[in-house]
Every structure is written in structure tokens, then in C-alpha cells.
Design a protein around this motif. Structure first.
Motif, PDB file in Angstrom:
ATOM      1  N   GLY A  43       0.788  -1.227   0.000  1.00 48.35           N
ATOM      2  CA  GLY A  43       0.000   0.000   0.000  1.00 48.35           C
ATOM      3  C   GLY A  43       0.820   1.276   0.000  1.00 48.35           C
ATOM      4  N   GLY A  44       2.149   1.138  -0.062  1.00 46.99           N
ATOM      5  CA  GLY A  44       3.010   2.331  -0.091  1.00 46.99           C
ATOM      6  C   GLY A  44       3.044   2.945  -1.488  1.00 46.99           C
ATOM      7  N   PRO A  45       3.883   3.962  -1.690  1.00 50.56           N
ATOM      8  CA  PRO A  45       3.950   4.655  -2.983  1.00 50.56           C
ATOM      9  C   PRO A  45       4.706   3.883  -4.070  1.00 50.56           C
ATOM     10  CG  PRO A  45       5.507   5.633  -1.459  1.00 50.56           C
ATOM     11  CD  PRO A  45       4.727   4.594  -0.693  1.00 50.56           C
ATOM     12  N   GLN A  46       5.159   2.674  -3.763  1.00 51.97           N
ATOM     13  CA  GLN A  46       5.904   1.832  -4.698  1.00 51.97           C
ATOM     14  C   GLN A  46       7.160   2.526  -5.221  1.00 51.97           C
ATOM     15  OE1 GLN A  46       3.575  -0.312  -7.567  1.00 51.97           O
ATOM     16  NE2 GLN A  46       2.685  -1.507  -5.917  1.00 51.97           N
ATOM     17  N   LYS A  47       7.937   3.058  -4.281  1.00 56.60           N
ATOM     18  CA  LYS A  47       9.227   3.666  -4.619  1.00 56.60           C
ATOM     19  C   LYS A  47      10.342   2.774  -4.094  1.00 56.60           C
ATOM     20  CE  LYS A  47       8.206   8.369  -5.370  1.00 56.60           C
ATOM     21  NZ  LYS A  47       8.849   9.608  -5.585  1.00 56.60           N
ATOM     22  N   VAL A  48      11.401   2.662  -4.895  1.00 54.34           N
ATOM     23  CA  VAL A  48      12.554   1.839  -4.524  1.00 54.34           C
ATOM     24  C   VAL A  48      13.344   2.564  -3.430  1.00 54.34           C
ATOM     25  CG1 VAL A  48      14.712   0.813  -5.352  1.00 54.34           C
ATOM     26  CG2 VAL A  48      12.682   0.821  -6.835  1.00 54.34           C
ATOM     27  N   PHE A  49      13.630   1.866  -2.330  1.00 54.38           N
ATOM     28  CA  PHE A  49      14.446   2.455  -1.272  1.00 54.38           C
ATOM     29  C   PHE A  49      15.802   1.768  -1.129  1.00 54.38           C
ATOM     30  CE2 PHE A  49      12.087  -0.801   1.053  1.00 54.38           C
ATOM     31  CZ  PHE A  49      13.041  -1.350   1.889  1.00 54.38           C
ATOM     32  N   ARG A  50      15.971   0.596  -1.807  1.00 56.65           N
ATOM     33  CA  ARG A  50      17.271  -0.091  -1.740  1.00 56.65           C
ATOM     34  C   ARG A  50      17.383  -1.025  -2.938  1.00 56.65           C
ATOM     35  NH1 ARG A  50      17.552  -2.662   3.636  1.00 56.65           N
ATOM     36  NH2 ARG A  50      15.943  -4.011   2.778  1.00 56.65           N
ATOM     37  N   GLU A  51      18.601  -1.108  -3.495  1.00 59.27           N
ATOM     38  CA  GLU A  51      18.884  -2.084  -4.547  1.00 59.27           C
ATOM     39  C   GLU A  51      20.135  -2.839  -4.172  1.00 59.27           C
ATOM     40  OE1 GLU A  51      19.359   0.315  -8.097  1.00 59.27           O
ATOM     41  OE2 GLU A  51      21.479   0.520  -7.747  1.00 59.27           O
ATOM     42  N   SER A  52      20.174  -4.124  -4.560  1.00 57.73           N
ATOM     43  CA  SER A  52      21.313  -4.949  -4.196  1.00 57.73           C
ATOM     44  C   SER A  52      21.451  -6.098  -5.202  1.00 57.73           C
ATOM     45  CB  SER A  52      21.101  -5.508  -2.795  1.00 57.73           C
ATOM     46  OG  SER A  52      22.172  -6.345  -2.440  1.00 57.73           O
ATOM     47  N   PRO A  53      22.642  -6.377  -5.693  1.00 56.31           N
ATOM     48  CA  PRO A  53      23.869  -5.615  -5.480  1.00 56.31           C
ATOM     49  C   PRO A  53      23.898  -4.362  -6.359  1.00 56.31           C
ATOM     50  CG  PRO A  53      24.330  -7.460  -6.934  1.00 56.31           C
ATOM     51  CD  PRO A  53      22.867  -7.559  -6.543  1.00 56.31           C
ATOM     52  N   GLY A  54      24.718  -3.428  -5.942  1.00 58.88           N
ATOM     53  CA  GLY A  54      24.933  -2.217  -6.726  1.00 58.88           C
ATOM     54  C   GLY A  54      26.317  -2.273  -7.342  1.00 58.88           C
ATOM     55  N   GLY A  55      26.870  -1.113  -7.607  1.00 58.66           N
ATOM     56  CA  GLY A  55      28.223  -1.059  -8.177  1.00 58.66           C
ATOM     57  C   GLY A  55      28.259  -1.571  -9.592  1.00 58.66           C
ATOM     58  N   SER A  56      29.213  -2.426  -9.900  1.00 61.13           N
ATOM     59  CA  SER A  56      29.358  -3.004 -11.238  1.00 61.13           C
ATOM     60  C   SER A  56      29.171  -4.514 -11.152  1.00 61.13           C
ATOM     61  CB  SER A  56      30.738  -2.679 -11.807  1.00 61.13           C
ATOM     62  OG  SER A  56      30.849  -1.290 -12.031  1.00 61.13           O
ATOM     63  N   GLN A  57      28.411  -5.052 -12.106  1.00 66.04           N
ATOM     64  CA  GLN A  57      28.077  -6.472 -12.109  1.00 66.04           C
ATOM     65  C   GLN A  57      28.118  -7.000 -13.532  1.00 66.04           C
ATOM     66  OE1 GLN A  57      27.549  -8.046  -9.198  1.00 66.04           O
ATOM     67  NE2 GLN A  57      27.723  -6.110  -8.084  1.00 66.04           N
ATOM     68  N   GLN A  58      28.081  -8.329 -13.668  1.00 72.56           N
ATOM     69  CA  GLN A  58      27.965  -8.969 -14.981  1.00 72.56           C
ATOM     70  C   GLN A  58      26.559  -8.728 -15.520  1.00 72.56           C
ATOM     71  OE1 GLN A  58      29.020 -13.097 -13.834  1.00 72.56           O
ATOM     72  NE2 GLN A  58      30.334 -13.027 -15.608  1.00 72.56           N
ATOM     73  N   LYS A  59      26.447  -8.590 -16.843  1.00 68.62           N
ATOM     74  CA  LYS A  59      25.122  -8.519 -17.468  1.00 68.62           C
ATOM     75  C   LYS A  59      24.370  -9.789 -17.091  1.00 68.62           C
ATOM     76  CE  LYS A  59      25.580  -4.810 -20.206  1.00 68.62           C
ATOM     77  NZ  LYS A  59      24.694  -3.711 -20.461  1.00 68.62           N
ATOM     78  N   GLY A  60      23.068  -9.653 -16.884  1.00 72.86           N
ATOM     79  CA  GLY A  60      22.249 -10.799 -16.512  1.00 72.86           C
ATOM     80  C   GLY A  60      22.131 -11.022 -15.016  1.00 72.86           C
ATOM     81  N   THR A  61      22.910 -10.291 -14.216  1.00 67.57           N
ATOM     82  CA  THR A  61      22.822 -10.414 -12.762  1.00 67.57           C
ATOM     83  C   THR A  61      21.446  -9.952 -12.299  1.00 67.57           C
ATOM     84  OG1 THR A  61      25.197 -10.058 -12.473  1.00 67.57           O
ATOM     85  CG2 THR A  61      23.809  -9.574 -10.566  1.00 67.57           C
ATOM     86  N   THR A  62      20.882 -10.646 -11.312  1.00 71.12           N
ATOM     87  CA  THR A  62      19.602 -10.238 -10.744  1.00 71.12           C
ATOM     88  C   THR A  62      19.828  -9.157  -9.696  1.00 71.12           C
ATOM     89  OG1 THR A  62      18.630 -12.402 -11.148  1.00 71.12           O
ATOM     90  CG2 THR A  62      17.568 -11.036  -9.466  1.00 71.12           C
ATOM     91  N   ILE A  63      19.127  -8.045  -9.875  1.00 73.53           N
ATOM     92  CA  ILE A  63      19.220  -6.914  -8.945  1.00 73.53           C
ATOM     93  C   ILE A  63      17.927  -6.877  -8.129  1.00 73.53           C
ATOM     94  CG2 ILE A  63      19.575  -4.425  -8.720  1.00 73.53           C
ATOM     95  CD1 ILE A  63      21.922  -5.992 -10.138  1.00 73.53           C
ATOM     96  N   GLU A  64      18.048  -7.034  -6.825  1.00 72.20           N
ATOM     97  CA  GLU A  64      16.883  -6.969  -5.947  1.00 72.20           C
ATOM     98  C   GLU A  64      16.507  -5.503  -5.759  1.00 72.20           C
ATOM     99  OE1 GLU A  64      15.955  -7.778  -1.331  1.00 72.20           O
ATOM    100  OE2 GLU A  64      16.757  -9.498  -2.433  1.00 72.20           O
ATOM    101  N   LEU A  65      15.244  -5.216  -5.979  1.00 73.58           N
ATOM    102  CA  LEU A  65      14.715  -3.853  -5.797  1.00 73.58           C
ATOM    103  C   LEU A  65      13.724  -3.895  -4.642  1.00 73.58           C
ATOM    104  CD1 LEU A  65      14.038  -2.969  -9.546  1.00 73.58           C
ATOM    105  CD2 LEU A  65      16.074  -2.454  -8.192  1.00 73.58           C
ATOM    106  N   ASP A  66      14.141  -3.347  -3.514  1.00 75.90           N
ATOM    107  CA  ASP A  66      13.259  -3.294  -2.339  1.00 75.90           C
ATOM    108  C   ASP A  66      12.453  -2.009  -2.428  1.00 75.90           C
ATOM    109  OD1 ASP A  66      14.496  -5.637  -1.525  1.00 75.90           O
ATOM    110  OD2 ASP A  66      15.938  -4.583  -0.252  1.00 75.90           O
ATOM    111  N   TYR A  67      11.157  -2.126  -2.289  1.00 76.85           N
ATOM    112  CA  TYR A  67      10.301  -0.943  -2.376  1.00 76.85           C
ATOM    113  C   TYR A  67       9.234  -0.989  -1.285  1.00 76.85           C
ATOM    114  CZ  TYR A  67       6.769  -3.853  -4.696  1.00 76.85           C
ATOM    115  OH  TYR A  67       5.834  -4.802  -5.000  1.00 76.85           O
ATOM    116  N   TYR A  68       8.669   0.181  -1.041  1.00 75.29           N
ATOM    117  CA  TYR A  68       7.599   0.284  -0.051  1.00 75.29           C
ATOM    118  C   TYR A  68       6.397   0.919  -0.699  1.00 75.29           C
ATOM    119  CZ  TYR A  68       9.168   5.120   0.249  1.00 75.29           C
ATOM    120  OH  TYR A  68       9.520   6.403  -0.047  1.00 75.29           O
TER     121      TYR A  68
END
Length: 105
Positions: free
Chosen positions: A80-105
Motif C-alpha cells: 500500500g506504499g507509494p511503490q518507490k525503490v528504497f534499496r537495490e542490491s547488489p549495486g556497483g558493477s556487475q555482470q550482465k544478466g545479474t539479478t538486482i533486488e529492488l526493495d520498495y515500499y
């Protein structure tokens, strides 16, 4: 006299950083005393910057991550939140195809 080793570095997505890929001349090739041997060492996979999507609406963050060559894995922390991302992991530089977790509220 001993052969002279000359190191060289190459990007390789299958061989970890610091491990030998091959030599030049290759295996089974004739060498003469004192001939140089080049040892090709892996720099690991090519890495690409993960876009910073913190603060973005989820509807913009997911396509931004996917367009950059990564997979998005959104996880809701407060329904029920505004659906905005407050954290992503991993960040920095990664291989293409890496799964990036997007935590939102």
C-alpha cells in the motif's frame, strides 16, 4: 637460458580473476631456449555499472534495470506504499544478466 615469461591480461567470463587462461605459444608448440612465453591471465568477467534506481517509482526502476542488461527482482516491504525503490542490491558493477533486488515500499 630460461624462457622469459611476459604476462598479459584478458577479460574472460568463465575463468575467475587471477587464473591462467592460456599461454602463447600454446601447448605442444616448439620453443627455443630464451624464447618469450606469454602467460594470459584472466581479469574475470566484464562488469557493467548497475543504474542507481533508489528513489524511483517501481514502474520506472524495473525497465531501467532491464534496459541496462540486468534482471529485476522487486520485493515489497510495505503493502500500500507509494511503490518507490528504497534499496537495490547488489549495486556497483556487475555482470550482465545479474539479478538486482529492488526493495520498495
Amino acid at each position: 637460458s630460461q624462457p622469459v615469461a611476459k604476462p598479459a591480461i584478458a577479460i574472460d567470463s568463465t575463468i575467475p580473476n587471477g587464473q591462467a587462461i592460456t599461454t602463447k605459444p600454446g601447448e605442444g608448440k616448439t620453443r627455443h631456449a630464451g624464447d618469450p612465453i606469454t602467460l594470459i591471465v584472466s581479469k574475470g568477467p566484464r562488469l557493467y555499472p548497475v543504474p542507481n534506481v533508489v528513489g524511483m517509482p517501481l514502474s520506472e526502476a524495473i525497465p531501467t534495470i532491464v534496459h541496462a542488461g540486468f534482471k529485476a527482482d522487486p520485493k515489497a516491504f510495505a503493502p500500500g506504499g507509494p511503490q518507490k525503490v528504497f534499496r537495490e542490491s547488489p549495486g556497483g558493477s556487475q555482470q550482465k544478466g545479474t539479478t538486482i533486488e529492488l526493495d520498495y515500499y
